[in-house]
Design an enzyme around this catalytic site. Sequence first.
Site, PDB file in Angstrom:
ATOM      1  CE  LYS A 299      -3.647  -2.170   2.758  1.00  9.58           C
ATOM      2  NZ  LYS A 299      -4.260  -2.187   4.070  1.00  9.58           N
ATOM      3  N   GLY A 300       2.080   1.100   0.403  1.00 13.49           N
ATOM      4  CA  GLY A 300       2.939   2.254   0.625  1.00 13.49           C
ATOM      5  C   GLY A 300       3.205   3.122  -0.577  1.00 13.49           C
TER       6      GLY A 300
ATOM      7  CD  GLU B 250       8.488  -0.980  -2.595  1.00 12.71           C
ATOM      8  OE1 GLU B 250       7.695  -0.198  -2.032  1.00 12.71           O
ATOM      9  OE2 GLU B 250       8.662  -2.131  -2.200  1.00 12.71           O
ATOM     10  CG  ASP B 251       6.701   2.580   0.594  1.00 20.21           C
ATOM     11  OD1 ASP B 251       7.399   1.627   0.186  1.00 20.21           O
ATOM     12  OD2 ASP B 251       5.900   2.445   1.538  1.00 20.21           O
TER      13      ASP B 251
ATOM     14  CG  ASP C  78      12.947  -1.904   4.892  1.00 20.05           C
ATOM     15  OD1 ASP C  78      12.973  -2.943   4.217  1.00 20.05           O
ATOM     16  OD2 ASP C  78      11.938  -1.526   5.492  1.00 20.05           O
TER      17      ASP C  78
ATOM     18  CE  LYS D 141      13.906   2.997   7.460  1.00 17.52           C
ATOM     19  NZ  LYS D 141      13.281   2.155   8.505  1.00 17.52           N
TER      20      LYS D 141
ATOM     21  CG  PHE E  69       9.108   2.593  12.901  1.00 23.35           C
ATOM     22  CD1 PHE E  69       8.091   3.186  12.163  1.00 23.35           C
ATOM     23  CD2 PHE E  69       8.976   1.268  13.238  1.00 23.35           C
ATOM     24  CE1 PHE E  69       6.973   2.488  11.773  1.00 23.35           C
ATOM     25  CE2 PHE E  69       7.850   0.543  12.856  1.00 23.35           C
ATOM     26  CZ  PHE E  69       6.863   1.168  12.125  1.00 23.35           C
TER      27      PHE E  69
ATOM     28  CG  ASP F   4       1.716   1.320   7.514  1.00 18.75           C
ATOM     29  OD1 ASP F   4       1.024   0.568   8.221  1.00 18.75           O
ATOM     30  OD2 ASP F   4       2.617   0.884   6.764  1.00 18.75           O
TER      31      ASP F   4
ATOM     32  NE  ARG G 212      -0.800   2.322   4.490  1.00 14.31           N
ATOM     33  CZ  ARG G 212       0.235   1.498   4.298  1.00 14.31           C
ATOM     34  NH1 ARG G 212       1.306   1.937   3.680  1.00 14.31           N
ATOM     35  NH2 ARG G 212       0.186   0.268   4.725  1.00 14.31           N
TER      36      ARG G 212
END
Length: 183
Positions: A47-48, A103-104, A107, A135, A156, A163, A169
């Site tokens: 969903k990101g 992509e959001d 990581d 990241k 985080f 989210d 979000r």
Amino acid sequence: MDAKDVSADLKEVLYTKEEIDQRVREMAAQIDRDYEGREVLLVGVLKGACMIMADLSRAMHSHLTMDWMAVSSYGSGTKSSGVVRILKDLDADLLNRHVLIAEDIIDSGLTLSWLKANLESRGPASVEICTLFRKPEAVKVDIDVKYVGMDIPNEFVVGYGLDFAEKYRNLDSVGILAPHVYE
């Protein structure tokens, strides 16, 4: 949602709406140049990626088509399990298409590495990756990401599609979530 609306939940704002908007416009211009004369299939990872897909596609001046996938490698908790499941597959055929995964955040890179290999097996002309956030300290696999918006610390973070428990979000900036929220 503005950062002022959740200021008690944020340790720090990393990027404002204006900084994000500027970087998205720059990335869109680069993608337009790189794909000149070719149509891109923009694939969002739910969903990101909803925010970056919307803003990136509006900032581009080229024709494109869009599709969505949902994949999961996060059972419970906040760490990647490394086991990927497709929850929603693409509707589009990838054969001879130029695919750009949006992509959001990257990581560990584990899920995205698997996803890229999966899409490459479907016969596209090309598969590239675009992410707004990365990241670098958290990356566990070597993955070629053609378009990177901004590097962020291994903390985080929430906002702009990212989210915690399906909240934050719609925050128009990106910030570090205060530990008291998730501990």
